[in-house]
Design a protein around this motif. Structure first.
Motif, PDB file in Angstrom:
ATOM      1  N   THR A   1       0.850  -1.191   0.000  1.00 21.64           N
ATOM      2  CA  THR A   1       0.000   0.000   0.000  1.00 21.64           C
ATOM      3  C   THR A   1       0.886   1.241   0.000  1.00 21.64           C
ATOM      4  N   TYR A   2       0.286   2.379  -0.347  1.00 22.98           N
ATOM      5  CA  TYR A   2       1.074   3.617  -0.403  1.00 22.98           C
ATOM      6  C   TYR A   2       0.256   4.793   0.119  1.00 22.98           C
ATOM      7  N   ASN A   3       0.965   5.768   0.652  1.00 21.18           N
ATOM      8  CA  ASN A   3       0.404   7.069   0.996  1.00 21.18           C
ATOM      9  C   ASN A   3       0.611   8.057  -0.136  1.00 21.18           C
ATOM     10  N   LEU A   4       1.819   8.064  -0.688  1.00 19.75           N
ATOM     11  CA  LEU A   4       2.198   8.970  -1.764  1.00 19.75           C
ATOM     12  C   LEU A   4       2.524   8.154  -3.005  1.00 19.75           C
ATOM     13  N   LEU A   5       1.961   8.572  -4.130  1.00 19.48           N
ATOM     14  CA  LEU A   5       2.106   7.795  -5.350  1.00 19.48           C
ATOM     15  C   LEU A   5       3.548   7.775  -5.855  1.00 19.48           C
ATOM     16  N   TYR A   6       4.315   8.810  -5.533  1.00 21.12           N
ATOM     17  CA  TYR A   6       5.708   8.804  -5.990  1.00 21.12           C
ATOM     18  C   TYR A   6       6.446   7.587  -5.450  1.00 21.12           C
ATOM     19  N   ASN A   7       6.237   7.288  -4.159  1.00 23.23           N
ATOM     20  CA  ASN A   7       6.882   6.109  -3.581  1.00 23.23           C
ATOM     21  C   ASN A   7       6.361   4.831  -4.231  1.00 23.23           C
ATOM     22  N   ALA A   8       5.066   4.814  -4.528  1.00 22.26           N
ATOM     23  CA  ALA A   8       4.500   3.643  -5.205  1.00 22.26           C
ATOM     24  C   ALA A   8       5.115   3.469  -6.589  1.00 22.26           C
ATOM     25  N   SER A   9       5.367   4.587  -7.272  1.00 22.05           N
ATOM     26  CA  SER A   9       5.956   4.492  -8.615  1.00 22.05           C
ATOM     27  C   SER A   9       7.346   3.871  -8.563  1.00 22.05           C
ATOM     28  N   LEU A  10       8.083   4.131  -7.488  1.00 18.76           N
ATOM     29  CA  LEU A  10       9.404   3.514  -7.340  1.00 18.76           C
ATOM     30  C   LEU A  10       9.267   2.006  -7.121  1.00 18.76           C
ATOM     31  N   MET A  11       8.217   1.611  -6.399  1.00 20.05           N
ATOM     32  CA  MET A  11       7.986   0.175  -6.220  1.00 20.05           C
ATOM     33  C   MET A  11       7.603  -0.487  -7.542  1.00 20.05           C
TER      34      MET A  11
END
Length: 295
Positions: free
Chosen positions: A219-229
């Motif tokens: 799960t993510y709070n901020l999409l930028y971190n999700a994009s790195l995943m």
């Protein structure tokens, strides 16, 4: 005796010519002449010696001109100080979900800053749970939340525009060749979803599936971190468009079909007393997006 008449008198003293004074003040020459005559009648003295179009101050006129200069200087200073005391200062805290609709907020912040440069705006990126908690505690003045959401406790303004839901995935993925994705395309896939409460329930509603068959791996709070995943191969991110710039990157956004969109709203607690800075921002925003303030 009106300040307007004193300014007429001051202009004539400076020009020693009624025509030039009238032109400078953008009024008619007869208006200036009549006001000066009424002023002399009110004072009971002659202020100017007149020789045709030429004017010269009398002794009484010299004294009165000096007093008028002091009166008008004090008046101007007083008005300036009053305006300075009314200058709006302070800070605003806005908790915001990630959305392209934030551009409306940014534009209003820019306009407000030009008019009131001493107002500072603090933006905190967070999810709806963080926004609700901090609005309740008074840490935030406003929140920007994704729809649908329960707004029964809030005043709100619906922001213009909508964002489309889809999947953020690597360009090398077989799914990247598609123009759009069906809900069935997600079956069996590793999916990264937002921590915002109710996302899985929303997906069930959209897809009309009681039990989504994808695997929630993160799960993510901020999409930028999700994009790195996503880039690291953890999974595909279920998200809205317009947040991550995929140009010249290894990622691509593919929208869901049937089309699923989400709007955003600016919210604040009902009955909340807004600070002068927060009230100024709200008025600026309602002007910019052409919406009335909630009653």
């Amino acid at each position: 005796m009106e300040l307007r008449v004193l300014r007429y008198f001051q202009a004539v003293v400076n020009e020693l010519n009624i025509s030039r004074a009238a032109e400078r003040l953008h009024v008619s020459q007869p208006t200036i002449s009549r006001q000066l005559k009424d002023l002399e009648n009110e004072l009971g003295v002659t202020l100017f010696d007149r020789n045709g179009h030429n004017l010269k101050l009398t002794n009484s006129g010299e004294y009165f001109a000096n007093q008028v200069n002091q009166i008008l200087a004090l008046t101007d200073k007083t008005v300036e100080n009053i305006h300075r005391e009314q200058e709006i200062v302070g800070s605003i805290v806005i908790g915001s979900a990630e959305s392209r609709s934030f551009l409306n907020i940014a534009q209003s912040i820019n306009a407000m800053h030009h008019a009131h440069p001493k107002i500072k705006t603090n933006i905190i990126s967070t999810n709806s749970e963080g926004i609700r908690a901090n609005l309740k505690s008074g840490n935030y003045d406003f929140g920007i939340v994704m729809e649908p959401t329960d707004k029964s406790e809030y005043n709100f303004l619906k922001l213009p525009g909508e964002s489309r839901w889809g999947l953020l995935l690597p360009r090398k993925s077989p799914l990247a060749k598609k123009d759009h994705l069906s809900f069935d395309d997600l079956d069996g896939k590793d999916i990264i979803i937002s921590r915002q409460h109710g996302v899985v329930d929303q997906f069930r509603e959209w897809s009309q599936k009681d039990d989504p068959k994808f695997n929630v791996v993160a799960t993510y709070n901020l999409l930028y971190n999700a994009s790195l995943m996503v880039s690291a191969g953890v999974g595909y991110a279920l998200c809205i468009d317009g947040i991550i710039n995929t140009n010249q990157s290894d990622l691509i956004f593919i929208p869901l079909e049937p089309r699923v969109t989400a709007g955003t709203s600016l919210v604040w607690y009902k009955g909340q007393h807004l600070s002068p800075a927060a009230d100024t921002f709200l008025k600026q925003l309602t002007t910019d997006i052409n919406l009335p303030l909630p009653k």
